[in-house]
Design a protein around this motif. Structure first.
Motif, PDB file in Angstrom:
ATOM      1  N   THR A  98      16.694  -4.313  -2.918  1.00  0.00           N
ATOM      2  CA  THR A  98      15.700  -4.370  -3.597  1.00  0.00           C
ATOM      3  C   THR A  98      15.552  -4.931  -4.909  1.00  0.00           C
ATOM      4  O   THR A  98      14.719  -5.829  -5.315  1.00  0.00           O
ATOM      5  N   ILE A  99      16.527  -4.590  -5.755  1.00  0.00           N
ATOM      6  CA  ILE A  99      16.777  -4.998  -6.986  1.00  0.00           C
ATOM      7  C   ILE A  99      17.004  -6.491  -7.019  1.00  0.00           C
ATOM      8  O   ILE A  99      16.551  -7.272  -7.926  1.00  0.00           O
TER       9      ILE A  99
ATOM     10  N   GLN B 140      16.824  10.502 -12.066  1.00  0.00           N
ATOM     11  CA  GLN B 140      16.550   9.030 -11.847  1.00  0.00           C
ATOM     12  C   GLN B 140      15.252   8.936 -11.165  1.00  0.00           C
ATOM     13  O   GLN B 140      14.890   7.872 -10.832  1.00  0.00           O
ATOM     14  N   LEU B 141      14.453  10.204 -11.219  1.00  0.00           N
ATOM     15  CA  LEU B 141      13.049  10.008 -10.884  1.00  0.00           C
ATOM     16  C   LEU B 141      12.366   8.773 -11.396  1.00  0.00           C
ATOM     17  O   LEU B 141      11.696   7.928 -10.604  1.00  0.00           O
ATOM     18  N   ALA B 142      12.247   8.630 -12.818  1.00  0.00           N
ATOM     19  CA  ALA B 142      11.450   7.669 -13.158  1.00  0.00           C
ATOM     20  C   ALA B 142      11.923   6.256 -12.932  1.00  0.00           C
ATOM     21  O   ALA B 142      11.368   5.168 -12.924  1.00  0.00           O
ATOM     22  N   ALA B 143      13.299   6.138 -12.780  1.00  0.00           N
ATOM     23  CA  ALA B 143      14.222   4.889 -12.241  1.00  0.00           C
ATOM     24  C   ALA B 143      13.460   4.578 -10.994  1.00  0.00           C
ATOM     25  O   ALA B 143      13.213   3.445 -10.762  1.00  0.00           O
ATOM     26  N   ARG B 144      13.457   5.352 -10.048  1.00  0.00           N
ATOM     27  CA  ARG B 144      12.949   5.138  -8.616  1.00  0.00           C
ATOM     28  C   ARG B 144      11.540   5.028  -8.737  1.00  0.00           C
ATOM     29  O   ARG B 144      11.054   3.875  -8.064  1.00  0.00           O
ATOM     30  N   LEU B 145      10.787   5.421  -9.584  1.00  0.00           N
ATOM     31  CA  LEU B 145       9.619   5.066  -9.353  1.00  0.00           C
ATOM     32  C   LEU B 145       9.241   3.669 -10.102  1.00  0.00           C
ATOM     33  O   LEU B 145       8.095   3.011  -9.706  1.00  0.00           O
ATOM     34  N   SER B 146      10.138   3.527 -11.090  1.00  0.00           N
ATOM     35  CA  SER B 146       9.925   2.029 -11.678  1.00  0.00           C
ATOM     36  C   SER B 146      10.320   1.131 -10.621  1.00  0.00           C
ATOM     37  O   SER B 146       9.503   0.058 -10.522  1.00  0.00           O
ATOM     38  N   LEU B 147      11.277   1.254  -9.702  1.00  0.00           N
ATOM     39  CA  LEU B 147      11.239   0.438  -8.743  1.00  0.00           C
ATOM     40  C   LEU B 147      10.111   0.160  -7.915  1.00  0.00           C
ATOM     41  O   LEU B 147       9.865  -0.775  -7.262  1.00  0.00           O
ATOM     42  N   VAL B 148       9.650   1.277  -7.502  1.00  0.00           N
ATOM     43  CA  VAL B 148       8.494   1.234  -6.582  1.00  0.00           C
ATOM     44  C   VAL B 148       7.175   0.553  -7.380  1.00  0.00           C
ATOM     45  O   VAL B 148       6.743  -0.333  -6.794  1.00  0.00           O
ATOM     46  N   LYS B 149       7.071   0.863  -8.662  1.00  0.00           N
ATOM     47  CA  LYS B 149       6.202   0.036  -9.186  1.00  0.00           C
ATOM     48  C   LYS B 149       6.296  -1.443  -9.515  1.00  0.00           C
ATOM     49  O   LYS B 149       5.633  -2.137  -8.855  1.00  0.00           O
ATOM     50  N   ALA B 150       7.762  -1.911  -9.433  1.00  0.00           N
ATOM     51  CA  ALA B 150       8.058  -3.146  -9.602  1.00  0.00           C
ATOM     52  C   ALA B 150       7.877  -3.970  -8.237  1.00  0.00           C
ATOM     53  O   ALA B 150       7.451  -4.955  -8.191  1.00  0.00           O
ATOM     54  N   VAL B 151       8.018  -3.184  -7.284  1.00  0.00           N
ATOM     55  CA  VAL B 151       8.038  -3.662  -5.741  1.00  0.00           C
ATOM     56  C   VAL B 151       6.481  -3.973  -5.563  1.00  0.00           C
ATOM     57  O   VAL B 151       5.941  -5.080  -5.288  1.00  0.00           O
TER      58      VAL B 151
ATOM     59  N   HIS C 220      15.785   5.237   3.402  1.00  0.00           N
ATOM     60  CA  HIS C 220      17.175   6.059   3.218  1.00  0.00           C
ATOM     61  C   HIS C 220      17.146   6.769   1.962  1.00  0.00           C
ATOM     62  O   HIS C 220      18.211   7.648   1.727  1.00  0.00           O
ATOM     63  N   SER C 221      16.101   6.813   1.056  1.00  0.00           N
ATOM     64  CA  SER C 221      16.351   7.560   0.000  1.00  0.00           C
ATOM     65  C   SER C 221      14.919   8.641  -0.176  1.00  0.00           C
ATOM     66  O   SER C 221      13.926   8.138   0.218  1.00  0.00           O
ATOM     67  N   LYS C 222      15.056   9.700  -0.708  1.00  0.00           N
ATOM     68  CA  LYS C 222      14.123  10.620  -1.113  1.00  0.00           C
ATOM     69  C   LYS C 222      13.607  10.063  -2.573  1.00  0.00           C
ATOM     70  O   LYS C 222      14.500  10.148  -3.426  1.00  0.00           O
ATOM     71  N   ILE C 223      12.406   9.361  -2.603  1.00  0.00           N
ATOM     72  CA  ILE C 223      12.149   9.030  -3.979  1.00  0.00           C
ATOM     73  C   ILE C 223      11.554  10.118  -4.742  1.00  0.00           C
ATOM     74  O   ILE C 223      11.606  10.264  -6.227  1.00  0.00           O
ATOM     75  N   LEU C 224      10.356  10.996  -4.255  1.00  0.00           N
ATOM     76  CA  LEU C 224       9.825  11.879  -5.300  1.00  0.00           C
ATOM     77  C   LEU C 224      10.600  13.347  -5.283  1.00  0.00           C
ATOM     78  O   LEU C 224       9.795  14.290  -4.884  1.00  0.00           O
ATOM     79  N   VAL C 225      11.938  13.167  -5.792  1.00  0.00           N
ATOM     80  CA  VAL C 225      12.444  14.435  -6.171  1.00  0.00           C
ATOM     81  C   VAL C 225      13.051  14.525  -7.528  1.00  0.00           C
ATOM     82  O   VAL C 225      12.956  13.468  -8.110  1.00  0.00           O
ATOM     83  N   GLU C 226      12.724  15.819  -8.142  1.00  0.00           N
ATOM     84  CA  GLU C 226      12.816  15.951  -9.459  1.00  0.00           C
ATOM     85  C   GLU C 226      14.229  15.718  -9.956  1.00  0.00           C
ATOM     86  O   GLU C 226      15.201  16.793  -9.919  1.00  0.00           O
ATOM     87  N   ASP C 227      14.646  14.587 -10.352  1.00  0.00           N
ATOM     88  CA  ASP C 227      16.055  14.486 -10.886  1.00  0.00           C
ATOM     89  C   ASP C 227      16.237  13.864 -12.038  1.00  0.00           C
ATOM     90  O   ASP C 227      14.996  13.122 -12.219  1.00  0.00           O
TER      91      ASP C 227
ATOM     92  N   ALA D 153       0.638  -1.339  -0.102  1.00  0.00           N
ATOM     93  CA  ALA D 153       0.110  -0.003   0.038  1.00  0.00           C
ATOM     94  C   ALA D 153       0.825   1.268  -0.014  1.00  0.00           C
ATOM     95  O   ALA D 153       0.639   2.264  -0.769  1.00  0.00           O
ATOM     96  N   ARG D 154       2.080   1.035   0.766  1.00  0.00           N
ATOM     97  CA  ARG D 154       2.998   2.448   0.807  1.00  0.00           C
ATOM     98  C   ARG D 154       3.471   2.615  -0.724  1.00  0.00           C
ATOM     99  O   ARG D 154       3.633   3.553  -1.190  1.00  0.00           O
ATOM    100  N   ALA D 155       3.806   1.500  -1.417  1.00  0.00           N
ATOM    101  CA  ALA D 155       4.357   1.622  -2.832  1.00  0.00           C
ATOM    102  C   ALA D 155       3.138   2.450  -3.652  1.00  0.00           C
ATOM    103  O   ALA D 155       3.565   3.418  -4.452  1.00  0.00           O
ATOM    104  N   GLU D 156       2.115   1.786  -3.518  1.00  0.00           N
ATOM    105  CA  GLU D 156       0.766   2.370  -4.150  1.00  0.00           C
ATOM    106  C   GLU D 156       0.770   3.874  -3.811  1.00  0.00           C
ATOM    107  O   GLU D 156       0.268   4.556  -4.686  1.00  0.00           O
ATOM    108  N   SER D 157       0.685   4.207  -2.784  1.00  0.00           N
ATOM    109  CA  SER D 157       0.465   5.559  -2.198  1.00  0.00           C
ATOM    110  C   SER D 157       1.740   6.364  -2.978  1.00  0.00           C
ATOM    111  O   SER D 157       1.249   7.498  -3.311  1.00  0.00           O
ATOM    112  N   ILE D 158       2.803   6.002  -2.970  1.00  0.00           N
ATOM    113  CA  ILE D 158       3.958   6.744  -3.571  1.00  0.00           C
ATOM    114  C   ILE D 158       3.655   7.002  -5.275  1.00  0.00           C
ATOM    115  O   ILE D 158       3.870   8.296  -5.489  1.00  0.00           O
TER     116      ILE D 158
END
Ligand code: ARG
Length: 563
Positions: free
Chosen positions: A484-485, A533-544, A524-531, A455-460
């Motif tokens: 995680t990977i 690697q944002l799409a890569a981090r969100l892809s990780l969240v989606k995959a999880v 440990h990491s800020k996921i929702l920052v505009e840089d 649910a946390r992943a979905e909320s992000i």
């Protein structure tokens, strides 16, 4: 993607055919910690060929290996440790998970083969026990694992709906029962009559004769007896179905023991024709010395059939109807010896699928330290365990997320999920004690913890809004994401192994591992920052999110998007 094959090729490229590709592949090990790399090759396997110390071999080979596609390759003692290139690797694995979505981890090992699963199988007119509950949830999860591995499972509820006890029950009902009571509370009342019969027949042995005659009438299809038996069966099934519904489990067939009542002759005839049936003190048995087992009693001296006689008919029927790739029986460990005998008899008969008969045993379960026996009225208890779990989940959600719109639905999914997960996270042969409060915690090794991580992943992802992930570059070199990977990468292997071992706990443990790794990453990491690697981090969240949901699904547990 097979990174093991990649490492195998790297090793082979610096050898001169000293080892075959398959040999190298097999020898590759997964190091205990990520600090030792992602895969290791033990150089001492080459010591004899090279006549050198393993450490020296490791160093020489490392010097020759082309390292450009790795983060690094290093010699450590007798091992060559390979560190995969994190960016490349994460890009590949995340693309794979996102593309395949819920089919990630699917394989075709089973090639569509039929697999009847004998599961749940409670006895009618008796409460469903905790053992039957375990059989239900373990069987359900194995069925889902089978589908994921390319098999076609057939979930069969082999109801205990035949036998001399129904003669007793009918006699008891006619003497002391009444329709209204049975309608109101079928199981408790039927059990009451049955218990009364056993009290009374001590002083009145003629009751037993009456029961025997009554069962005979039932076997012969006499109208009144058949009517009552059908009614008892129907009301029992209705009460079982309430529990199945709560658990979210359904069956393909309900071919109980009665279904085989008119199909037993064939099995007996085969045993006779093969000269396997021998007389012993008036009864008919199959000798199983060859298997180091006691003889199996097939027919009593009065010609009456037994549990095993019906199971032989069942096996023949399943063999003929399904041509099974495997034949599974999810039944408590207390019947282990019985299933050894059954399998031995079927092997002697030459039944084709006997080789692939697997008894899948499981241990005992207690709730808050108390044993739930089948004695009296305990069905309420089991139903109550589920209801209590739902109530407790509701309270937690009320405290954590009072504005959740579908609170009741989620409380159901969390409460029931907690029970199922609490059972399935244990190796199935272990005995387990169930403390409800522990299973419902949102922290620790629980179903709600995994659900909450999902649910946390979905909320992000909801917060991130519409971002096209499919075409995005998914290279993540952040070392905190690596655990995680690698967990995501392991899912297909877990799916395979859990199915081979008939062990849902492997999936439950895996889901805990992935959830823990993800929560550590999140901390440990800020996921929702505009840089970049944002799409890569969100892809990780989606995959999880995808893999946690699918892991829970394989266990028969729902994954709410918010809780
Ligand atoms: N009804 C049985 C019991 O409650 C379990 C049946 C298991 N399946 C079978 N084919 N014998 O003990």
């Amino acid at each position: 993607m097979d990174y093991k094959a990649q490492v195998t090729n790297s090793i082979l490229s610096v050898l001169n055919d000293e080892l075959s590709s398959a040999e190298v592949y097999e020898k590759l090990e997964k190091p205990k910690t990520l600090a030792m790399g992602d895969l290791a090759f033990p150089a001492f396997t080459l010591a004899k060929v090279f006549h050198k110390a393993p450490n020296a071999i490791a160093e020489e080979l490392v010097a020759k290996i082309d390292q450009s596609s790795y983060e690094k390759v290093e010699a450590k003692g007798a091992y060559i440790n390979f560190f995969l290139d994190k960016g490349t690797f994460s890009n590949e694995i995340l693309n794979e998970v996102l593309e395949e979505d819920s089919t990630y981890g699917q394989n075709d090992n089973g090639k569509g083969g039929n697999v009847p699963i004998d599961m749940s199988s409670p006895n009618i007119a008796k409460p469903i026990s905790m053992g039957h509950l375990r059989s239900t949830v373990i069987g359900n999860s194995i069925a889902k694992l089978l589908v994921k591995n390319g098999y076609h499972p057939i979930k069969d509820n082999h109801l205990g709906d035949w036998g001399t006890q129904f003669g007793k029950l009918i006699v008891a009902y006619k003497k002391w029962g009444n329709e209204e009571d049975v309608k109101k509370d079928p199981i408790n009342n039927l059990v009451k009559y049955y218990v009364k019969f056993h009290k009374e027949d001590k002083a009145h042995p003629e009751l037993d004769d009456e029961a025997r005659e009554t069962f005979k009438k039932l076997e012969d299809g006499n109208k009144e007896e058949v009517f009552l038996w059908k009614w008892f069966r129907k009301v029992s099934l209705e009460s079982f179905n309430k529990i199945y519904k709560k658990l979210g489990v359904s069956f393909d067939t309900y071919n109980g023991e009665a279904f085989y009542n008119d199909k037993m002759d064939e099995g007996i005839q085969i045993l006779k024709d093969k000269g396997l049936l021998v007389e012993s003190q008036g009864a008919q048995v199959v000798k199983l010395d060859k298997y180091n087992l006691n003889p199996a009693l097939i027919l009593k001296s009065d010609g009456a059939t037994l549990y095993i006689t019906r199971d032989i008919a069942t096996a023949i029927y399943r063999d003929r109807t399904y041509k099974p790739a495997m034949n599974l029986y999810v039944v408590g460990a207390e019947q282990t010896y019985y299933f050894k005998q059954l399998k031995a008899v079927l092997l002697e008969m030459g039944l084709p699928s006997a080789e692939n008969l697997h008894h899948i045993p499981f241990g005992l379960i207690t709730v808050n330290g108390k044993k739930l026996s089948t004695r009296s009225g305990r069905i309420i208890l089991l139903d109550k365990v589920l209801d209590d779990a739902i109530d407790l989940a509701k309270k937690q959600i009320e405290a954590k997320n009072p504005d959740l719109p579908n609170k009741d639905e989620v409380a159901n999914e969390v409460g029931v999920g907690a029970i199922i997960f609490g059972d399935l996270k244990n190796e199935r042969t272990n005995n387990i004690d169930f403390v409800l409060e522990d299973q419902l915690r949102f922290e620790g090794e629980t179903g709600p913890y995994v659900q909450y991580s999902h649910a946390r992943a979905e909320s992000i992802l909801r917060k991130a809004g519409d971002i096209d992930l499919h075409s995005a570059d998914k290279q993540l070199d952040d070392p905190t994401a690596w655990e995680t990977i690698t967990a995501l990468k392991d899912f297909p292997a877990v799916v395979e192994s859990a199915c081979k071992d008939f062990e849902p706990s492997e999936v439950a443990k895996y889901s805990l591992r992935l959830a823990k790794a993800f929560n550590k990453y999140y901390a440990h990491s800020k996921i929702l920052v505009e840089d970049d690697q944002l799409a890569a981090r969100l892809s990780l969240v989606k995959a999880v999110s995808i893999v946690l949901k699918e892991s829970l699904n394989l266990l028969g547990v729902k994954a709410p998007d918010a809780m």
